[in-house]
Design an enzyme around this catalytic site. Sequence first.
Site, mmCIF file in Angstrom:
data_model
loop_
_atom_site.group_PDB
_atom_site.id
_atom_site.type_symbol
_atom_site.label_atom_id
_atom_site.label_comp_id
_atom_site.label_asym_id
_atom_site.label_seq_id
_atom_site.Cartn_x
_atom_site.Cartn_y
_atom_site.Cartn_z
ATOM 1 N N THR A 200 10.792 9.445 2.568
ATOM 2 C CA THR A 200 11.189 10.762 2.053
ATOM 3 C C THR A 200 9.997 11.722 2.149
ATOM 4 O O THR A 200 10.133 12.859 2.614
ATOM 5 C CB THR A 200 11.651 10.622 0.584
ATOM 6 O OG1 THR A 200 12.824 9.811 0.571
ATOM 7 C CG2 THR A 200 11.930 11.960 -0.062
ATOM 8 N N THR B 250 -5.505 8.129 -3.040
ATOM 9 C CA THR B 250 -6.060 6.826 -2.668
ATOM 10 C C THR B 250 -5.024 6.011 -1.897
ATOM 11 O O THR B 250 -3.876 5.896 -2.331
ATOM 12 C CB THR B 250 -6.501 6.070 -3.941
ATOM 13 O OG1 THR B 250 -7.492 6.867 -4.575
ATOM 14 C CG2 THR B 250 -7.070 4.700 -3.620
ATOM 15 N N SER C 72 9.768 3.609 7.454
ATOM 16 C CA SER C 72 9.707 3.160 6.057
ATOM 17 C C SER C 72 9.582 1.640 6.031
ATOM 18 O O SER C 72 10.177 0.952 6.861
ATOM 19 C CB SER C 72 10.986 3.586 5.329
ATOM 20 O OG SER C 72 10.972 3.131 3.992
ATOM 21 N N ALA C 73 8.832 1.111 5.064
ATOM 22 C CA ALA C 73 8.606 -0.350 5.019
ATOM 23 C C ALA C 73 9.745 -1.106 4.349
ATOM 24 O O ALA C 73 10.083 -2.215 4.758
ATOM 25 C CB ALA C 73 7.296 -0.646 4.301
ATOM 26 N N CYS D 131 21.651 6.908 -2.887
ATOM 27 C CA CYS D 131 21.513 8.069 -3.770
ATOM 28 C C CYS D 131 22.847 8.774 -3.994
ATOM 29 O O CYS D 131 23.209 9.087 -5.115
ATOM 30 C CB CYS D 131 20.515 9.070 -3.228
ATOM 31 S SG CYS D 131 19.471 8.431 -1.951
ATOM 32 N N ASN E 116 22.139 6.162 8.387
ATOM 33 C CA ASN E 116 22.114 5.107 7.372
ATOM 34 C C ASN E 116 23.487 4.756 6.796
ATOM 35 O O ASN E 116 23.652 3.702 6.212
ATOM 36 C CB ASN E 116 21.174 5.506 6.230
ATOM 37 C CG ASN E 116 21.351 6.942 5.794
ATOM 38 O OD1 ASN E 116 21.201 7.868 6.585
ATOM 39 N ND2 ASN E 116 21.698 7.140 4.540
HETATM 40 N N1 PLP Z 1 15.728 8.154 6.002
HETATM 41 C C1 PLP Z 1 16.724 7.253 6.127
HETATM 42 C C2 PLP Z 1 17.554 7.253 7.361
HETATM 43 C C3 PLP Z 1 16.975 6.339 5.104
HETATM 44 O O1 PLP Z 1 17.967 5.456 5.226
HETATM 45 C C4 PLP Z 1 16.159 6.374 3.953
HETATM 46 C C5 PLP Z 1 16.421 5.437 2.831
HETATM 47 O O2 PLP Z 1 17.289 5.616 2.042
HETATM 48 C C6 PLP Z 1 15.133 7.326 3.883
HETATM 49 C C7 PLP Z 1 14.945 8.196 4.926
HETATM 50 C C8 PLP Z 1 14.254 7.414 2.681
HETATM 51 O O3 PLP Z 1 13.357 6.329 2.649
HETATM 52 P P1 PLP Z 1 12.430 6.063 1.396
HETATM 53 O O4 PLP Z 1 13.245 5.273 0.443
HETATM 54 O O5 PLP Z 1 11.252 5.280 1.946
HETATM 55 O O6 PLP Z 1 12.021 7.371 0.859
#
Ligand code: PLP
Length: 386
Positions: free
Chosen positions: A72, A243, A203-204, A337, A150
């Site tokens: 995000t 940090t 993203s990890a 969300c 997603n």
């Molecule tokens: N972008 C996509 C396509 C996602 O599926 C997500 C996760 O929900 C994010 C961004 C956000 O990731 P993060 O939870 O690391 O902020």
Amino acid sequence: MKRIYFDYAATTPMDKEVIKTITPYFNEKFGNPGSLHYFGQEAIAAVDASRETIAKTIGANFNEIIFTGSATEANNLALRGAMKTTKPPYRIIVSKIEHESILDTVRDLEKEGAEVIYLPVDKQGSIDLKKLKESLNERTILVSIIYANNEIGTVQPIQEIAKIINDFKEKRSYPLFHTDAVQAFQFLNCDVNNLGIDLMTLSAHKIYGPKGIGALYAANKIQPLITPIITGGGQEFGFRSGTENAPAIVGFAKAIELTSENRAKETKKISELTDYFWREIKKISPKAEINGNANLTTSQAVRLPNILNIFFPGQNAQDLLIKLDINGVAVSSGSACSARAFKPSYVLKAIGLPDNKIKSSLRFSFGKPTTKTEINLALKIIKKVS
Ligand code: PLP
């Protein structure tokens, strides 16, 4: 009761190897990577080695990887960071099915004078390339298109989009091209040179790494066009102060390494499981439909192999989700969300699904630990409660 998790697109459990790799960085090797003494040097060496691993995996340079507190935040840095270097009026182009971290950010930028073009998608969830071409103008400073969605898993033709943008650009610096590859990384080639992008978010926690760590790839040539959004001690080449979260960074690199090593094998395994699940669902609910691209997962260039968003005629998705959960099966009615807010999915709306179909749709997403035994058990439960 055995619990079955079919929500890997929301988050994944940490891989045991990742846990083993990061554990020493919580206590033994706890130094601040910014400190000059032994402890600090030990930590910065681990952060640097991790950066190198991630850079190599995506064909980038060491100083093109900027660690952030989440994907995000990386998306925010790409958008807000690019806006801060220019003055309105400017144009940003996004698709209607970006993640909220893009859409909510551009809505905010609209209040600051940005003109935002929301590209429509077809029934499959693919963006309209003709509309993209027509939307590019001299004031366009950024195009941001999600690599794989997603909620429905639709994969966008990133290379083709890059070509359209580059042809338009000729010798100009703008528009920049950003892609959110958070869901795509697990299954698709994310070599930045091959894709032809300027900025890419990772993203990890979607790839069996820790939560609270993301990265923005920013090509050296466009870095002068990005301004930090978090200022302070100047970490991350000045792009993201704070940090460095050494354990999370080390875990992120390990997760990236494991994912790319096992990509082909996992893609094949998950594709077969998804196909099997779908064939069995059709026996239980013959009128069920796949939302988005309905091609089966052998063609994973158009849909991710792990995501199935299914319309169940006559079912209320929220009720079904709760019944499944009571019986031990965890699924989602949209992205994590929006599901919490009980809002109808804007992604399903964008692909033209009427409200009654949206309200009857659930997302199943499979992962590394998913087995055929789990799928069979879940199918029995679905049959019982639907
Ligand atoms: N972008 C996509 C396509 C996602 O599926 C997500 C996760 O929900 C994010 C961004 C956000 O990731 P993060 O939870 O690391 O902020």
